[in-house]
Write an enzyme that holds these catalytic residues in place. Structure first.
Site, PDB file in Angstrom:
ATOM      1  N   ALA A 148     -23.168  24.419 103.156  1.00  0.00           N
ATOM      2  CA  ALA A 148     -24.141  23.326 102.441  1.00  0.00           C
ATOM      3  C   ALA A 148     -25.154  24.185 101.845  1.00  0.00           C
ATOM      4  O   ALA A 148     -25.560  25.135 102.102  1.00  0.00           O
ATOM      5  CB  ALA A 148     -24.659  22.519 103.662  1.00  0.00           C
ATOM      6  N   PHE A 149     -25.729  23.221 100.848  1.00  0.00           N
ATOM      7  CA  PHE A 149     -26.637  23.972  99.841  1.00  0.00           C
ATOM      8  C   PHE A 149     -28.089  24.784 100.866  1.00  0.00           C
ATOM      9  O   PHE A 149     -28.722  25.612 100.115  1.00  0.00           O
ATOM     10  CB  PHE A 149     -27.228  23.103  98.847  1.00  0.00           C
ATOM     11  CG  PHE A 149     -28.464  22.533  98.989  1.00  0.00           C
ATOM     12  CD1 PHE A 149     -28.862  21.409  99.887  1.00  0.00           C
ATOM     13  CD2 PHE A 149     -29.754  23.261  98.522  1.00  0.00           C
ATOM     14  CE1 PHE A 149     -30.049  20.917 100.055  1.00  0.00           C
ATOM     15  CE2 PHE A 149     -30.914  22.691  98.735  1.00  0.00           C
ATOM     16  CZ  PHE A 149     -31.173  21.254  99.437  1.00  0.00           C
ATOM     17  N   LYS A 150     -28.170  24.329 102.200  1.00  0.00           N
ATOM     18  CA  LYS A 150     -29.483  25.055 102.678  1.00  0.00           C
ATOM     19  C   LYS A 150     -29.441  26.473 103.080  1.00  0.00           C
ATOM     20  O   LYS A 150     -30.382  27.059 103.168  1.00  0.00           O
ATOM     21  CB  LYS A 150     -29.651  23.965 103.822  1.00  0.00           C
ATOM     22  CG  LYS A 150     -30.095  22.736 103.585  1.00  0.00           C
ATOM     23  CD  LYS A 150     -30.961  22.076 104.776  1.00  0.00           C
ATOM     24  CE  LYS A 150     -31.408  20.876 104.024  1.00  0.00           C
ATOM     25  NZ  LYS A 150     -30.356  19.741 103.510  1.00  0.00           N
ATOM     26  N   ASP A 151     -28.058  26.932 103.042  1.00  0.00           N
ATOM     27  CA  ASP A 151     -27.836  28.355 103.139  1.00  0.00           C
ATOM     28  C   ASP A 151     -28.236  28.957 101.786  1.00  0.00           C
ATOM     29  O   ASP A 151     -28.828  30.302 101.985  1.00  0.00           O
ATOM     30  CB  ASP A 151     -26.176  28.721 103.036  1.00  0.00           C
ATOM     31  CG  ASP A 151     -25.576  28.161 104.279  1.00  0.00           C
ATOM     32  OD1 ASP A 151     -26.095  27.990 105.637  1.00  0.00           O
ATOM     33  OD2 ASP A 151     -24.347  27.653 104.214  1.00  0.00           O
ATOM     34  N   MET A 189     -31.753  29.380 103.083  1.00  0.00           N
ATOM     35  CA  MET A 189     -32.028  29.934 104.704  1.00  0.00           C
ATOM     36  C   MET A 189     -31.590  31.421 104.648  1.00  0.00           C
ATOM     37  O   MET A 189     -32.012  32.116 105.429  1.00  0.00           O
ATOM     38  CB  MET A 189     -31.264  28.944 105.429  1.00  0.00           C
ATOM     39  CG  MET A 189     -31.844  28.754 106.695  1.00  0.00           C
ATOM     40  SD  MET A 189     -33.638  27.977 106.699  1.00  0.00           S
ATOM     41  CE  MET A 189     -33.143  26.157 107.126  1.00  0.00           C
TER      42      MET A 189
END
Ligand SMILES: *Cc1c(COP(=O)(O)O)cnc(C)c1O
Length: 459
Positions: free
Chosen positions: A107-110, A113
């Protein structure tokens, strides 16, 4: 570069302090004092690899980490991505899909993060500090945070999730991480119970200080900054490929973190003609960009759960810019919103910043139909969040090339995909999780139980 608070009552600070601190002490959000101008450098930047571009962009925002160190952090952050381009732009029909889901949790939060975790480890070492992250998650953010900080020195993470209420895949993505510094807590309660426990523990200042508790929430400046890179990377690539001089983006939006980075990219000189803000039924932001009234409503649960919000935590940064970087006006507007759940910004409705945005919502039926139609006609499977952006993007686009941000891999949302196309989506990483060894503490929805658990692990 120094960082200032949107509320104006915090001394300016360095990047490292802003990044380690999270929320400003005066309740505002930290923003850079000025926005770097890359207008005359875009040609050169368009030839760089993703990590090289990230290094260049970050260098403008970070003046308190030596270049050699920063380069190492950036290279490490993007080394675990499963695509050689890190974030490729794929032609799908007459739009581009910017795939932001090739990181460890799909997911794009990687994208942010992975760098935030590298930054934390580095900054904690410099400051000789430790950080114990306490969080609660209904899915994506928690697993991206866990995969970011797993195995990092000076950091532990305690992540609560409501037992049985995240999707089985999301729970497995967290509990299958066996590193010693990762503590998963399956709470016998709802997501709201987890949130309440977390907020109460953070409000206990003595406890928070004694155990060096911190958060990795979406308002952390480092996360927003890291997200600027893929707008530039994709925008420059698509401009080169199409020969067009301007591009537009469609962004499936919840907390306004992702699209805010797109706004900054445009301010830095990327020629963006339109930023399309797409929401699901939780449309507080779509209503704002159409009426200039920011008013909260009831949270609706949808098939794009990572966008099920009613208050957009990063919106204050946009507001601050809209209000001419005036901290007094910003405080006034935010205070009115906090006390009444509504604020009227009609006076700014015709401001040029507002004109950059177009916004609408897509409901469950339209989202599901978009997944089905794109699969049938283009043989490309969208996840439900991305499908919201594609549906609204196609409705609100102009003649420029359209880049739709793909925020998750479809295999993370099995039920919505089966509902749309009648088939189960797969990804080898998720398939490999079936039957994996897991570690997780089961705990009651009880503040004291969580407090005792955390304290016990840290002493
Ligand atoms: C977090 C998330 C979003 C929303 O992003 P914001 O920065 O909160 O606007 C959209 N899609 C997915 C898959 C997410 O995880």
């Amino acid at each position: 570069m120094r960082y200032i608070s949107t509320r104006g009552a915090t001394e300016p600070m360095s990047f490292i302090d802003a990044g380690l601190g999270g929320l400003a002490p005066d309740g505002g959000l930290m923003v850079p004092e000025s926005i770097p101008d890359l207008r005359h450098d875009l040609d050169r930047l368009s030839g760089l690899s993703y990590p090289e571009l990230a290094f260049e962009v970050f260098s403008h925002f970070i003046t308190d980490i030596p270049a050699d160190d920063l380069r190492v952090l950036v290279n490490r952050a993007y080394s675990d991505f499963r695509h050689p381009e890190t974030a490729p732009s794929v032609k799908v029909g007459d739009a581009y899909v910017l795939e932001l889901f090739h990181g460890p949790t799909l997911a794009f939060k990687d994208m942010a993060m992975q760098f935030l975790a590298q930054f934390f480890e580095y900054a904690l070492e410099k400051r000789d500090q430790v950080l114990n992250i306490l969080g609660s998650t209904s899915g994506d953010t928690g697993s991206a945070a866990i995969h970011g900080v797993r195995g990092k020195n000076r950091i532990n993470i305690f992540m609560m999730h409501p037992e049985g209420r995240t999707s089985p895949v999301q729970a497995l993505q967290m509990t299958s991480v066996l590193d010693e510094n990762v503590f998963n807590l399956a709470v016998d309660g709802t997501f709201d119970d987890c949130q309440r426990i977390m907020k109460t523990l953070f409000a206990d200042v003595a406890f928070k200080q004694q155990y060096h508790l911190g958060a990795v929430n979406s308002v952390n400046w480092v996360r927003v900054m890291a997200q600027i890179v893929y707008y530039l990377y994709s925008g420059l690539q698509v401009m080169k490929e199409t020969g067009e001089a301007t591009i537009q983006f469609s962004v499936p939006t919840g907390n306004f973190g992702n699209i805010l980075a797109g706004y900054y990219a445009s301010q830095m000189g990327l020629p963006v003609s339109r930023l399309i803000l797409a929401t699901n039924e939780n449309d507080i932001l779509a209503r704002f960009f159409n009426t200039a009234i920011y008013e909260t409503g009831q949270v609706a649960h949808t098939i794009s759960p990572s966008m099920d919000i009613q208050v957009a935590s990063n919106f204050e940064r946009f507001l601050f810019a809209l209000l001419g970087q005036d901290p007094e006006k910003t405080s006034e507007v935010m205070n009115t919103f906090a006390s009444t759940g509504r604020t009227d910004l009609s006076d700014w409705r015709d401001h040029e910043m507002m004109a950059l945005f177009r916004s609408d919502k897509a409901d469950t039926e339209e989202t599901s139909r978009t997944i089905r139609e794109t699969n049938d006609s283009e043989n490309y499977l969208l996840d439900p969040h991305t499908a919201v952006g594609v549906a609204v993007g196609n409705r609100l686009r102009n003649q420029d090339p359209l880049i739709c941000l793909a925020t998750a891999h479809p295999a993370k949302f099995v039920d919505a995909i089966v509902e749309a196309i009648g088939e189960e989506p797969h990804h080898p990483v998720l398939d490999a999780l079936q039957g994996a060894e897991t570690r997780c503490e089961h705990i009651g929805a009880d503040l004291e139980a969580v407090r005792t658990y955390v304290a016990g692990k840290l002493t």
